[in-house]
Design an enzyme around this catalytic site. Structure first.
Site, mmCIF file in Angstrom:
data_model
loop_
_atom_site.group_PDB
_atom_site.id
_atom_site.type_symbol
_atom_site.label_atom_id
_atom_site.label_comp_id
_atom_site.label_asym_id
_atom_site.label_seq_id
_atom_site.Cartn_x
_atom_site.Cartn_y
_atom_site.Cartn_z
ATOM 1 N N ASN A 9 0.852 -1.191 0.000
ATOM 2 C CA ASN A 9 0.000 0.000 0.000
ATOM 3 C C ASN A 9 0.894 1.250 0.000
ATOM 4 O O ASN A 9 1.702 1.446 0.903
ATOM 5 C CB ASN A 9 -0.894 -0.038 1.250
ATOM 6 C CG ASN A 9 -1.854 1.131 1.304
ATOM 7 O OD1 ASN A 9 -1.447 2.254 1.071
ATOM 8 N ND2 ASN A 9 -3.101 0.871 1.619
ATOM 9 N N HIS A 12 0.975 6.214 1.855
ATOM 10 C CA HIS A 12 1.719 7.164 2.685
ATOM 11 C C HIS A 12 2.933 7.761 1.993
ATOM 12 O O HIS A 12 3.537 8.692 2.514
ATOM 13 C CB HIS A 12 2.024 6.538 4.045
ATOM 14 C CG HIS A 12 0.733 6.264 4.771
ATOM 15 N ND1 HIS A 12 -0.156 7.282 5.064
ATOM 16 C CD2 HIS A 12 0.142 5.120 5.171
ATOM 17 C CE1 HIS A 12 -1.222 6.761 5.642
ATOM 18 N NE2 HIS A 12 -1.074 5.450 5.715
ATOM 19 N N HIS A 45 -5.526 3.670 -1.704
ATOM 20 C CA HIS A 45 -6.850 4.050 -1.199
ATOM 21 C C HIS A 45 -7.180 5.457 -1.688
ATOM 22 O O HIS A 45 -6.548 6.426 -1.271
ATOM 23 C CB HIS A 45 -6.810 4.001 0.335
ATOM 24 C CG HIS A 45 -8.133 4.239 0.992
ATOM 25 N ND1 HIS A 45 -8.320 4.061 2.342
ATOM 26 C CD2 HIS A 45 -9.341 4.613 0.506
ATOM 27 C CE1 HIS A 45 -9.575 4.338 2.646
ATOM 28 N NE2 HIS A 45 -10.220 4.692 1.553
ATOM 29 N N ARG A 47 -9.284 8.134 -1.111
ATOM 30 C CA ARG A 47 -10.249 8.593 -0.099
ATOM 31 C C ARG A 47 -11.142 9.690 -0.657
ATOM 32 O O ARG A 47 -10.745 10.441 -1.550
ATOM 33 C CB ARG A 47 -9.503 9.117 1.131
ATOM 34 C CG ARG A 47 -9.056 8.023 2.046
ATOM 35 C CD ARG A 47 -8.519 8.597 3.344
ATOM 36 N NE ARG A 47 -8.426 7.560 4.341
ATOM 37 C CZ ARG A 47 -9.369 7.297 5.250
ATOM 38 N NH1 ARG A 47 -10.464 8.038 5.300
ATOM 39 N NH2 ARG A 47 -9.234 6.314 6.098
ATOM 40 N N ARG A 51 -6.999 12.801 0.725
ATOM 41 C CA ARG A 51 -5.933 13.292 1.607
ATOM 42 C C ARG A 51 -4.551 12.757 1.223
ATOM 43 O O ARG A 51 -3.556 13.333 1.565
ATOM 44 C CB ARG A 51 -6.247 12.972 3.069
ATOM 45 C CG ARG A 51 -6.111 11.511 3.412
ATOM 46 C CD ARG A 51 -6.274 11.302 4.899
ATOM 47 N NE ARG A 51 -7.655 11.526 5.334
ATOM 48 C CZ ARG A 51 -8.179 10.927 6.396
ATOM 49 N NH1 ARG A 51 -7.444 10.132 7.127
ATOM 50 N NH2 ARG A 51 -9.428 11.136 6.737
ATOM 51 N N GLU A 72 -8.562 0.629 -3.069
ATOM 52 C CA GLU A 72 -9.413 0.661 -1.869
ATOM 53 C C GLU A 72 -10.324 1.870 -1.972
ATOM 54 O O GLU A 72 -9.861 2.972 -2.309
ATOM 55 C CB GLU A 72 -8.542 0.799 -0.614
ATOM 56 C CG GLU A 72 -7.708 -0.420 -0.327
ATOM 57 C CD GLU A 72 -6.796 -0.213 0.869
ATOM 58 O OE1 GLU A 72 -6.062 -1.149 1.186
ATOM 59 O OE2 GLU A 72 -6.807 0.885 1.464
ATOM 60 N N THR A 103 -8.377 3.627 8.385
ATOM 61 C CA THR A 103 -9.597 2.814 8.342
ATOM 62 C C THR A 103 -9.696 2.045 9.656
ATOM 63 O O THR A 103 -9.014 1.048 9.848
ATOM 64 C CB THR A 103 -9.534 1.858 7.133
ATOM 65 O OG1 THR A 103 -9.098 2.603 6.007
ATOM 66 C CG2 THR A 103 -10.890 1.262 6.840
ATOM 67 N N GLU A 153 -11.276 -9.168 2.893
ATOM 68 C CA GLU A 153 -10.001 -8.849 3.554
ATOM 69 C C GLU A 153 -10.311 -8.687 5.043
ATOM 70 O O GLU A 153 -11.142 -7.849 5.419
ATOM 71 C CB GLU A 153 -9.385 -7.580 2.973
ATOM 72 C CG GLU A 153 -8.051 -7.260 3.654
ATOM 73 C CD GLU A 153 -7.239 -6.187 2.925
ATOM 74 O OE1 GLU A 153 -7.274 -6.134 1.675
ATOM 75 O OE2 GLU A 153 -6.568 -5.414 3.623
ATOM 76 N N HIS A 192 -3.835 -4.523 7.712
ATOM 77 C CA HIS A 192 -3.930 -3.345 8.570
ATOM 78 C C HIS A 192 -3.058 -3.506 9.807
ATOM 79 O O HIS A 192 -3.213 -4.446 10.572
ATOM 80 C CB HIS A 192 -5.361 -2.997 9.016
ATOM 81 C CG HIS A 192 -5.524 -1.507 9.230
ATOM 82 N ND1 HIS A 192 -5.114 -0.870 10.364
ATOM 83 C CD2 HIS A 192 -5.989 -0.540 8.413
ATOM 84 C CE1 HIS A 192 -5.343 0.428 10.236
ATOM 85 N NE2 HIS A 192 -5.878 0.658 9.056
HETATM 86 N N1 PXP Z 1 -5.977 -3.022 3.869
HETATM 87 C C1 PXP Z 1 -6.909 -2.052 3.901
HETATM 88 C C2 PXP Z 1 -8.269 -2.374 3.392
HETATM 89 C C3 PXP Z 1 -6.602 -0.760 4.360
HETATM 90 O O1 PXP Z 1 -7.554 0.207 4.381
HETATM 91 C C4 PXP Z 1 -5.282 -0.475 4.761
HETATM 92 C C5 PXP Z 1 -4.914 0.913 5.202
HETATM 93 O O2 PXP Z 1 -5.105 1.802 4.173
HETATM 94 C C6 PXP Z 1 -4.341 -1.516 4.702
HETATM 95 C C7 PXP Z 1 -4.716 -2.780 4.270
HETATM 96 C C8 PXP Z 1 -2.916 -1.297 5.086
HETATM 97 O O3 PXP Z 1 -2.810 -0.982 6.443
HETATM 98 P P1 PXP Z 1 -1.424 -0.438 6.988
HETATM 99 O O4 PXP Z 1 -1.144 0.842 6.272
HETATM 100 O O5 PXP Z 1 -1.684 -0.260 8.448
HETATM 101 O O6 PXP Z 1 -0.392 -1.487 6.699
#
Ligand code: PXP
Length: 242
Positions: A9, A12, A45, A47, A51, A72, A103, A153, A192
């Site tokens: 992901n 960030h 994601h 959003r 953001r 996402e 999330t 998921e 997550h």
């Molecule tokens: N899976 C989903 C559906 C998420 O919303 C997120 C966070 O955006 C993640 C995985 C990844 O989580 P993390 O950034 O805490 O590794």
């Protein structure tokens, strides 16, 4: 046991870029590096408040990256239209509240069948692998299945934040949900809050076929570089799953 896929992901990377409003660092460059590091997919994601990831990031990811894109998104008509325009490999439907930092929980699949069902169907009919981001709870697994989503998921956030006996209890909940989900024919993913320290027991659950990990990998990249950060996760996942 099938190979466990890693979806990286890159949200960030965009968070850091947006802190200054310019073009650096580029999340698409991060996606290329993720591929070189052995990731199996890229997750982003979009959003509603934009953001971090932007609409043009999604467009560029679709055009410039060979790895499957997992988009996402909130379960809304607006987001469904965007998904149908870009046709990512997968869409993960997540709950979204503007004031949350991340999330914070799974989507209330069981309570929102009437609203989410038509959106899931539209995306599935367009050939998109739809996944529901849910708490490890039988009701939400059943509802996801009933709506026609082929994938779930499981939210590992509570497990990741817990310690000791409580963490063991939450791990068992995730394991039971993975077994149940696979038993009713769902493909089971998880994600997550996963880090080098907590990924192993989740990766060892044989019914789970994909992990989506972001925040820790981008944070660790500050110290070791993104490629090494991802390779370190890949290695830990493989070791947990011979
Ligand atoms: N899976 C989903 C559906 C998420 O919303 C997120 C966070 O955006 C993640 C995985 C990844 O989580 P993390 O950034 O805490 O590794």
């Amino acid at each position: 046991m099938s190979k466990l896929r890693l979806g990286v992901n890159i949200d960030h990377v965009a968070t850091i870029r947006n802190a200054r409003g310019g073009v650096f660092p580029d999340p698409v460059r991060a996606a290329h590096l993720a591929e070189e590091a052995g990731a199996d997919g890229v997750t982003a994601h979009l959003r509603e408040d934009r953001r971090h990831i932007s609409d043009s990031d999604i467009e560029r990811l679709r055009l410039e990256i060979d790895l499957p894109l997992n988009l996402e998104m909130a379960g809304t008509e607006e987001m469904a239209e965007i998904a149908l325009k870009h046709l990512p490999h997968a869409c993960c439907i997540v709950p979204e509240r503007r004031e949350e930092r991340t999330t914070e929980g799974g989507i209330d699949a069981a309570g929102r069948v009437a609203q989410l069902g038509p959106i899931v169907r539209k995306l599935v009919d367009a050939g998109i692998r739809v996944s529901m981001f849910i708490e490890p709870d039988k009701r939400h697994l059943d509802a996801s299945k009933a709506m026609g989503a082929p994938v779930v998921e499981l939210h590992t956030g509570a497990f990741s934040n817990a310690e000791g006996e409580e963490q063991k209890r939450l791990l068992e909940k995730i394991r039971a949900a993975a077994v149940y989900g696979a038993g009713i024919g769902l493909e089971v993913h998880a994600g997550h809050g996963l880090t080098y320290d907590n990924v192993a027991p989740i990766a060892a659950i044989p019914q789970i076929s994909e992990l989506n990990i972001g925040h820790f990998l981008v944070g660790e990249a500050i110290f070791v570089g993104l490629k090494a950060s991802i390779q370190g996760m890949r290695r830990r996942m493989d070791e947990a799953r011979p």
